[in-house]
Design a protein around this motif. Sequence first.
Motif, PDB file in Angstrom:
ATOM      1  N   HIS A   1     -13.085 -11.668   2.730  1.00  0.00           N
ATOM      2  CA  HIS A   1     -14.216 -11.901   1.543  1.00  0.00           C
ATOM      3  C   HIS A   1     -14.969 -13.314   1.126  1.00  0.00           C
ATOM      4  CE1 HIS A   1     -14.881 -10.248  -2.963  1.00  0.00           C
ATOM      5  NE2 HIS A   1     -13.907 -10.859  -3.283  1.00  0.00           N
TER       6      HIS A   1
ATOM      7  N   HIS B   1     -20.569  -5.875   6.832  1.00  0.00           N
ATOM      8  CA  HIS B   1     -21.985  -5.948   5.297  1.00  0.00           C
ATOM      9  C   HIS B   1     -23.244  -5.370   6.978  1.00  0.00           C
ATOM     10  CE1 HIS B   1     -20.058  -7.090   1.781  1.00  0.00           C
ATOM     11  NE2 HIS B   1     -19.295  -8.711   2.884  1.00  0.00           N
TER      12      HIS B   1
ATOM     13  N   GLY C   1     -12.619  -3.179   1.185  1.00  0.00           N
ATOM     14  CA  GLY C   1     -13.503  -4.462   0.654  1.00  0.00           C
ATOM     15  C   GLY C   1     -14.009  -3.966  -0.918  1.00  0.00           C
TER      16      GLY C   1
ATOM     17  N   ASP D   1     -16.371  -8.001   6.535  1.00  0.00           N
ATOM     18  CA  ASP D   1     -17.632  -8.683   6.047  1.00  0.00           C
ATOM     19  C   ASP D   1     -18.144  -8.293   7.375  1.00  0.00           C
ATOM     20  OD1 ASP D   1     -16.815  -9.332   3.680  1.00  0.00           O
ATOM     21  OD2 ASP D   1     -15.086 -10.431   4.507  1.00  0.00           O
TER      22      ASP D   1
ATOM     23  N   HIS E   1     -17.084  -4.280  -1.438  1.00  0.00           N
ATOM     24  CA  HIS E   1     -18.614  -3.421  -1.762  1.00  0.00           C
ATOM     25  C   HIS E   1     -17.950  -1.910  -0.797  1.00  0.00           C
ATOM     26  CE1 HIS E   1     -21.538  -7.030  -1.597  1.00  0.00           C
ATOM     27  NE2 HIS E   1     -20.425  -7.317  -1.888  1.00  0.00           N
TER      28      HIS E   1
ATOM     29  N   ASP F   1     -15.247  -4.570   4.017  1.00  0.00           N
ATOM     30  CA  ASP F   1     -17.292  -4.362   3.330  1.00  0.00           C
ATOM     31  C   ASP F   1     -17.420  -3.796   5.008  1.00  0.00           C
ATOM     32  OD1 ASP F   1     -16.336  -5.234   0.775  1.00  0.00           O
ATOM     33  OD2 ASP F   1     -17.155  -7.005   1.125  1.00  0.00           O
TER      34      ASP F   1
END
Length: 244
Positions: free
Chosen positions: A149, A10, A61, A8, A63, A36
């Motif tokens: 997540h 991101h 992920g 994550d 995304h 992600d």
Amino acid sequence: MKFCLFGDIHANLEALEAVLRDAEAQECDRYACLGDIVGYNANPRECLEIVRSLDCPVVKGNHDEECSRDTPLEGLNPLAFAALTWAREQIHESEAEYLRKLRMVRQVTDFTIVHATLDTPAGWSYVQNKFDAMASFNYQFTSVCFYGHTHVPVAFAQSGSERPAKIEISEETIAIEPGKKYFINAGSVGQPRDGDWRAAYAIFDKAAGTVTIRRVEYDIDRAMEKILDAGLPEGLAQRLGEGR
Ligand code: ZN
């Protein structure tokens, strides 16, 4: 062997760099990414390049999946929608191809990694309580599995056929006991949601048989500034500061 489990991210370059520096200082010698890499923040390409350069196991992920497709973006909150629409314009085809080819579940030495759940990895459900964890445990064939997540570091343990128990592991070390199963969330590098803005990742020390969640400060002002400079919604910058 000391594994750095991180996910994550991101597209938060400042947080990713800080985590990797910390992992090196903690003498991690292996890496595995929980997915992600893109979405929400302003550096999807740079984060992709770094993760790929680590040449480590990576799982997909939601995304990563949405960013690498050209089907309409559906069922996303407005902030995720705006960031993914923008990220799709940024990344190159070879990067989209890399994301598309990522696997949902991988075994790394003797543990497993997955982004969301083991029972329906492509369904992107959230493991937030012991009932959710129980469903994943039915499909977990290694003693330890790391996931992401929810962006909240937590661990669930199950011994035999007993109901799983929740373990709070924020900045604490848990000892992996033989005969038990562990489903461990490493938290989020680039957008923590447990009220603590600092980047989170996990260290799995195989020799010691322990898992530790690390929290790392990073240049959050710079990350927020980049979100605004990229024309992404202000709410994305704001939530970084609030850790939610
Ligand atoms: Zn995420």
